[in-house]
Enzyme design. Structure first.
Site, PDB file in Angstrom:
ATOM      1  N   SER A 167       5.849  41.786  53.305  1.00  0.00           N
ATOM      2  CA  SER A 167       7.031  41.700  52.446  1.00  0.00           C
ATOM      3  C   SER A 167       6.944  42.700  51.297  1.00  0.00           C
ATOM      4  O   SER A 167       7.336  42.422  50.181  1.00  0.00           O
ATOM      5  CB  SER A 167       7.211  40.278  51.920  1.00  0.00           C
ATOM      6  OG  SER A 167       6.135  39.921  51.072  1.00  0.00           O
ATOM      7  N   GLY A 168       6.385  43.863  51.592  1.00  0.00           N
ATOM      8  CA  GLY A 168       6.370  44.936  50.593  1.00  0.00           C
ATOM      9  C   GLY A 168       7.688  45.698  50.647  1.00  0.00           C
ATOM     10  O   GLY A 168       8.703  45.194  51.113  1.00  0.00           O
TER      11      GLY A 168
ATOM     12  N   THR B 239      -1.592  65.598  55.023  1.00  0.00           N
ATOM     13  CA  THR B 239      -1.229  65.180  56.380  1.00  0.00           C
ATOM     14  C   THR B 239      -0.553  63.812  56.440  1.00  0.00           C
ATOM     15  O   THR B 239      -0.133  63.384  57.504  1.00  0.00           O
ATOM     16  CB  THR B 239      -2.478  65.161  57.282  1.00  0.00           C
ATOM     17  OG1 THR B 239      -3.532  64.533  56.556  1.00  0.00           O
ATOM     18  CG2 THR B 239      -2.892  66.564  57.646  1.00  0.00           C
ATOM     19  N   GLY B 240      -0.507  63.122  55.306  1.00  0.00           N
ATOM     20  CA  GLY B 240       0.311  61.916  55.271  1.00  0.00           C
ATOM     21  C   GLY B 240      -0.267  60.719  55.989  1.00  0.00           C
ATOM     22  O   GLY B 240      -1.491  60.572  56.098  1.00  0.00           O
TER      23      GLY B 240
ATOM     24  N   GLU C  46       2.345  72.866  60.208  1.00  0.00           N
ATOM     25  CA  GLU C  46       2.920  71.576  60.601  1.00  0.00           C
ATOM     26  C   GLU C  46       2.815  71.398  62.106  1.00  0.00           C
ATOM     27  O   GLU C  46       3.283  72.230  62.872  1.00  0.00           O
ATOM     28  CB  GLU C  46       4.382  71.479  60.156  1.00  0.00           C
ATOM     29  CG  GLU C  46       5.077  70.183  60.545  1.00  0.00           C
ATOM     30  CD  GLU C  46       4.368  68.918  60.079  1.00  0.00           C
ATOM     31  OE1 GLU C  46       4.233  68.732  58.861  1.00  0.00           O
ATOM     32  OE2 GLU C  46       3.943  68.108  60.929  1.00  0.00           O
TER      33      GLU C  46
ATOM     34  N   ILE D 267       8.735  48.236  52.494  1.00  0.00           N
ATOM     35  CA  ILE D 267       9.337  48.514  53.805  1.00  0.00           C
ATOM     36  C   ILE D 267       9.990  47.250  54.346  1.00  0.00           C
ATOM     37  O   ILE D 267      11.141  47.255  54.768  1.00  0.00           O
ATOM     38  CB  ILE D 267       8.272  49.033  54.797  1.00  0.00           C
ATOM     39  CG1 ILE D 267       7.525  50.229  54.212  1.00  0.00           C
ATOM     40  CG2 ILE D 267       8.901  49.402  56.122  1.00  0.00           C
ATOM     41  CD1 ILE D 267       6.378  50.726  55.067  1.00  0.00           C
TER      42      ILE D 267
ATOM     43  N   HIS E  92      28.189  54.732  26.235  1.00  0.00           N
ATOM     44  CA  HIS E  92      28.735  53.396  26.418  1.00  0.00           C
ATOM     45  C   HIS E  92      30.051  53.479  27.179  1.00  0.00           C
ATOM     46  O   HIS E  92      30.863  54.334  26.872  1.00  0.00           O
ATOM     47  CB  HIS E  92      28.982  52.735  25.058  1.00  0.00           C
ATOM     48  CG  HIS E  92      29.638  51.390  25.167  1.00  0.00           C
ATOM     49  ND1 HIS E  92      28.931  50.275  25.554  1.00  0.00           N
ATOM     50  CD2 HIS E  92      30.918  51.003  24.979  1.00  0.00           C
ATOM     51  CE1 HIS E  92      29.758  49.240  25.577  1.00  0.00           C
ATOM     52  NE2 HIS E  92      30.971  49.648  25.242  1.00  0.00           N
TER      53      HIS E  92
ATOM     54  N   GLU F 282       3.860  36.897  55.498  1.00  0.00           N
ATOM     55  CA  GLU F 282       3.156  37.562  54.409  1.00  0.00           C
ATOM     56  C   GLU F 282       1.758  36.958  54.282  1.00  0.00           C
ATOM     57  O   GLU F 282       1.605  35.741  54.249  1.00  0.00           O
ATOM     58  CB  GLU F 282       3.957  37.399  53.100  1.00  0.00           C
ATOM     59  CG  GLU F 282       3.262  37.870  51.848  1.00  0.00           C
ATOM     60  CD  GLU F 282       2.842  39.333  51.910  1.00  0.00           C
ATOM     61  OE1 GLU F 282       3.695  40.191  52.174  1.00  0.00           O
ATOM     62  OE2 GLU F 282       1.642  39.606  51.713  1.00  0.00           O
TER      63      GLU F 282
ATOM     64  N   GLY G 172      -3.259  71.507  62.264  1.00  0.00           N
ATOM     65  CA  GLY G 172      -4.239  72.260  61.492  1.00  0.00           C
ATOM     66  C   GLY G 172      -5.583  71.560  61.460  1.00  0.00           C
ATOM     67  O   GLY G 172      -5.645  70.338  61.345  1.00  0.00           O
TER      68      GLY G 172
END
Lengths: 472, 574
Positions: free
Chosen positions: B267-268, B229-230, B117, B270, B544, B289, B200
């Site tokens: 407007s997703g 790694t995102g 990391e 996030i 219930h 949007e 890395g």
């Protein structure tokens, strides 16, 4: 519209269509009694209590389709949901007035239903007439514009921050736009007082004359380590007294309440005047058998004085100008059915006090009629909202003086107390006992000043003290 | 943090319908006690294996491997020759939720594992995404409740004006992130995963170099490598991010300011979640949007209802079908200025003046400096190309041996829990069990108030698929208005929608808008993952009164023509 036997007035425009949606249980909307209608208007239904306009999502039926009772005709999108709207009547969908994707206010016609094929052509002609005239209002409901609504910009803000960065651009925040639409305020006519000259919700609220909603969040500054307890909001929670009963306002009481709050925005002042009434009382005794009431006499006297002092009969509508009214219409406050209404004696200066000519409608007769109508709740709007000056008399209860609240839209209101024997000293210092009443006028100081009222009261008192002119 | 890969034009979104980092609940931070088998749907068509759960077969203890070779030897050969023994069985580049999930499962399977990391442990989700945003949304949800006088009154409650302390709210978010980061780091350490600090880089087959800038690099060898790694916030060109008035989710989560008026670009997930936070804290919001509709990724019906509840009654307006071509931060006594053009005609449309702008146009993969060219791999718009088994594909279209890529970096489904699931799927393959993850069984959620959740296909996607493959689909819907628990909470606004095949009862998609929708979706996603059919699951009993009965109703209202109905499972004597 005239040839439509179905009444198109707003009061009877309850939709005869019933919404039914898969999500919401259908809310039954009361049926409109049938008036031998051959062509019926399909109205935009009110699908929720907050709905003011609806959008046509789709017409399930097309023009010319035969409809039977209970069939879905159109899908309407409200502020809450899409709903199928079904018909209560058999017939033929003769014409679609509001097309798919368009918006119409609640209660306005969106289509026409013919009973037989013969009426289709007629209905189509109606629809053509309607859509040409109704189209602009349907898309943008600018029915009324409550006068110019430019907000008062008090102290000019610093020049840099006061104007939008893009010159000539109207910048309004999302909530300001929403409020403006809701209250039908033309945002282009507002001057923004927010940062960078933008129009904020407060500006719109001011223009619409509504009290701003308390700001949602009290931002507690982060400085103190322990957050200060938020102060309890005033007005929202009064201590509950056990056993108390809450009775909601009637429509009339709600209207009074609203008017009274509105009156707070007008700077008023009061001037009182004592008037000897022996001559008036004598006259009253004389004309009483002819059906003349004290109210009619006082209204007539006020009207005659107002003719000589037009400013007291004027109105200040925008805080910038005088609106001189062409006629003198005296509204008289009447307590009625747990409420208060002000029937209006129109052209009180011109109408004679009692019948000189057979057949002419005297002020006294008119007044009697108005009061009867008021009791029966049959007053037409112009019979109670066209006043230019208001008279309120509590003298019959023995009240010697009181103070009236100026109704919005008028320049002055007169509060009349009881006529009572009083000890009066004259110029020479001789005492005498005369009947005297105290009148107290409340006026809008933006247009009516102290001297104006004093002069008006002087004229009024002369008329009362020499009342012969009233019956001439 | 390196510069974002920002040359993408706005409308081109990552090729998944879900583009956010901020939606999933962070599930992996809890220590999982057992591994779940992730199987493709096709595997479940085999009745024999249908109800088998996979339990770990190996003890958790680290095995000593025969090839625990020296680092110096492998460093000397400069990558030209394949090493025959390795420092690690598995090296994972990136310690986000994907890497963490993969590492935990690898240890469980007895692999000697290291995780590299270069930034902070926990990655986007824990530090700049789902986790801190949930803290802010927890605050906004309560603020909303406390401000809704009508709602409180209906419940018989009286509350004095609610207020908030911005710094304390921000601290709550930050503290939560630190806590989860600590948990995640400790869980790795406790299991014996080596945490290697530094960026890395792949220097050759099965060889990774890592190290901090200015310090000498270390090179390690690994039998298998997972890239995890995102991503970073994607900022379209023309937008100048100053971190104060023009910000990304990274800055917004620190809640340094609560502007009076903020424009949210996108407007997703996030954008929606932040609109919920900002409006609850008193801001007014303007959405920008590019698509013609708000919330383009959602099922249209759900989107429409969500707009009625989450947008229309709030202090929000919007511009759709427009691009923000230029956004200038506030300076020189001027507000933030946003220039809009029509998305289709490209004509100048409008100029907005606001106090702040949040760029929520999706996320771009963070794959620069990975050294992919050393092994003949070309990224596609920054994403690492992979096959259905997450094997990295080289420029010639062949899988690179021993190299995998999971999570946002491959762009298949940019969700934290998807990355983790992909990582587990890879480890399954590494330990001799072929595994293909069914992405249609991965749920997604948006934590607005109320929440939105979904799994599988939207209605238009299902219709398209049905047309192509020649089957019918049916839709079942239930309302929260009919649910006792929802009404008790005075939260009757909501809809659950089931898209299924009436011929065989296969669940194609489930969409929920309503209270606790994010928690409710898992019954449906599990059903899809396990291949459970509507006609079977409708016999399952729900307590219930619970919100889960919304789904119970949903299954029961579905009409399946199939005459082969089976009970949920064979009776088992215990």
């Amino acid at each position: 519209m005239a040839s439509l036997s179905f009444s198109s007035s707003v009061s009877s425009s309850t939709p005869f269509l019933r919404p039914s949606a898969f999500l919401l249980k259908p809310r039954s909307i009361s049926r409109v009694p049938l008036v031998r209608a051959k062509i019926r208007e399909i109205f935009m239904p009110a699908l929720s209590s907050t709905m003011t306009e609806g959008k046509i999502v789709s017409w399930i039926k097309s023009e010319g389709d035969v409809l039977s009772k209970g069939e879905s005709v159109v899908v309407v999108e409200s502020d809450k949901a899409d709903m199928d709207v079904e018909t209560f009547y058999d017939g033929i969908l003769a014409a679609i007035v509001v097309n798919e994707g368009e918006t119409a206010p609640v209660g306005s016609p969106i289509g026409l239903l013919a009973e037989t094929e013969d009426e289709i052509a007629e209905a189509k002609a109606k629809a053509a007439a309607q859509s040409s005239s109704a189209a602009p209002t349907a898309s943008a409901p600018k029915v009324e514009e409550p006068g110019p609504v430019t907000a008062n910009v008090e102290a000019p803000a610093p020049a840099v921050a006061a104007a939008p960065a893009t010159p000539g651009k109207v910048v309004a925040t999302p909530y300001a736009k929403k409020l403006a639409k809701q209250h039908k305020v033309d945002i282009n006519k507002l001057a923004g007082t927010g940062p960078f000259g933008r129009i904020t919700s407060e500006d719109v609220e001011k223009a619409a004359g509504i009290t701003p909603a308390p700001k949602a969040n009290v931002v507690v500054p982060s400085a103190p380590a322990t957050p200060a307890p938020s102060p309890p909001k005033a007005a929202t929670s009064f201590p509950e007294i056990p056993g108390s009963k809450v009775v909601p306002f009637t429509t009339m009481q709600a209207a009074v309440s609203k008017n009274m709050l509105e009156s707070l925005s007008v700077p008023t002042f009061r001037v009182g005047y004592p008037i000897a009434t022996d001559a008036l009382d004598a006259l009253y005794e004389k004309v009483k058998p002819k059906g003349v009431t004290m109210t009619a006499l006082l209204a007539k006297a006020a009207a005659m004085a107002l003719v000589q002092h037009p400013v007291v009969n004027a109105t200040c509508k925008d805080g910038k100008s005088f609106t001189y009214n062409s006629s003198v219409n005296i509204a008289v406050a009447v307590a009625i059915n747990d409420g208060l209404i002000t029937p209006v004696l129109q052209d009180a200066d011109k109408v004679e006090i009692h019948e000189l000519n057979i057949g002419s409608l005297s002020l006294s007769k008119k007044w009697k009629e108005l009061v009867e109508k008021a009791r029966a709740k049959q007053l037409q709007p112009q019979e109670y909202n066209s006043g230019t000056f208001t008279l309120s008399n509590l003298g019959m209860f023995g009240v010697d003086r009181f103070d009236a609240i100026l109704p919005p839209g008028q320049g002055a209101i007169m509060a009349v107390g009881a006529s009572k024997p009083s000890v009066i000293a004259d110029k020479e210092g001789f005492f005498s006992v005369k009947n005297q009443m105290l009148v107290n006028v409340t006026a809008d100081h933006r247009i009516i000043y102290g001297a104006d009222l004093a002069a008006f009261l002087q004229t009024f008192s002369k008329i009362i003290e020499n009342p012969e002119s009233l019956t001439m | 943090m390196q510069a974002s890969v920002s040359s993408l034009p706005t409308p081109h979104r990552p090729h998944s319908i879900i583009r956010s980092n901020s939606n999933p609940s962070f599930r992996s931070c809890g220590l999982r006690k057992e591994a779940f088998g992730f199987h493709s749907l096709s595997q479940f068509l085999n009745r024999e294996s249908r109800w088998i759960r996979i339990f770990p077969t190996n003890p958790r203890s680290r095995r000593q491997f025969v090839f625990s070779a020296s680092a110096s030897a492998s460093a000397a050969d400069n990558g030209s020759q394949l090493p025959t023994s390795f420092d690690y069985d598995l090296v994972i580049i990136g310690a986000g939720v994907g890497g963490h999930g993969a590492a935990l499962h690898a240890v469980e399977k007895g692999l000697k594992t290291a995780i590299v990391e270069g930034d902070v442990m926990g990655g986007t989700c824990v530090n700049r995404g789902c986790v801190p945003s949930k803290a802010l949304l927890a605050v906004s949800g309560r603020m909303r409740e406390l401000q809704n006088e009508h709602h409180l009154k209906a419940l018989g409650l009286q509350v004095a004006a609610a207020g908030y302390d911005r710094q304390a709210v921000a601290d709550h978010a930050n503290n939560l992130a630190s806590k989860i980061r600590g948990n995640l780091t400790n869980s790795l350490k406790a299991l014996g995963v080596d945490i290697l600090t530094g960026f890395g880089t792949i220097v050759g087959p099965q060889k990774v170099k890592y190290g901090k800038v200015g310090l000498s690099d270390n090179v390690i060898t690994a039998k298998d490598i997972i890239i995890a790694t995102g991503s970073v916030p994607f900022v379209p060109k023309g937008i100048e991010v100053d971190g104060k008035t023009v910000i990304t989710s990274d800055h917004a989560l620190k809640l340094e300011i609560v502007p009076d008026w903020i424009a949210i670009v996108g407007s997703g997930y996030i954008g929606l979640e932040f609109s919920d936070v900002y409006t609850a804290l008193g801001s007014e919001v303007t959405f920008i949007e590019a698509m013609d509709q708000l919330m383009p990724g959602f099922d249209p019906e759900i989107g429409k209802l969500a707009q009625r509840v989450l947008i229309n009654p709030r202090k929000i307006d919007y511009h759709t079908g427009v691009f923000a071509t230029k956004i200038t931060p506030a300076k020189d006594g001027k507000p933030v200025i946003i220039e809009l053009i029509d998305a289709k005609t490209k004509e100048s449309k409008d100029t907005l003046e606001v106090d702040a702008a949040l760029i929520a146009t999706g996320r771009a993969p963070f794959t620069k400096g990975l050294g992919l060219d050393n092994i003949n791999v070309e990224t596609q718009r920054g994403f690492v190309p992979v096959d259905e088994r997450m094997r990295v594909i080289d420029a010639d279209g062949n899988p690179v041996p021993h190299l995998y890529c999971i999570g946002d970096a491959n762009g298949k489904l940019m969700l934290a829990h998807a990355a983790s699931a992909q990582g587990i799927s890879v480890v399954e393959q590494l330990t001799g069990k072929d595994n293909v993850l069914n992405h249609l069984s991965i749920p997604a959620a948006c934590f607005t108030h109320p929440e939105i959740s979904m799994v599988g296909l939207t209605e238009p996607q299902a219709r398209e698929k049905a047309e192509k493959e020649g089957f019918e689909i049916s839709i079942a819907k239930t309302s929260f208005k009919a649910n006792t628990k929802a009404l008790a909470e005075n939260e009757g606004e909501g809809l659950a929608k089931l898209i299924y095949r009436p011929d065989n009862g296969e669940i194609l998609g489930v969409h929920i808008f309503g209270m606790h929708a994010a928690d409710l979706i898992h019954e449906a996603s599990n059903a899809i993952a396990l291949g459970t059919r509507v006609q079977d699951i409708k016999f399952a009993v729900h307590a219930h009164p619970t919100l889960s009965e919304v789904l119970d109703e949903l299954y029961k209202s579905a009409k399946v023509n199939s005459d082969i109905t089976k009970p949920v499972s064979e009776p088992v004597s215990v």
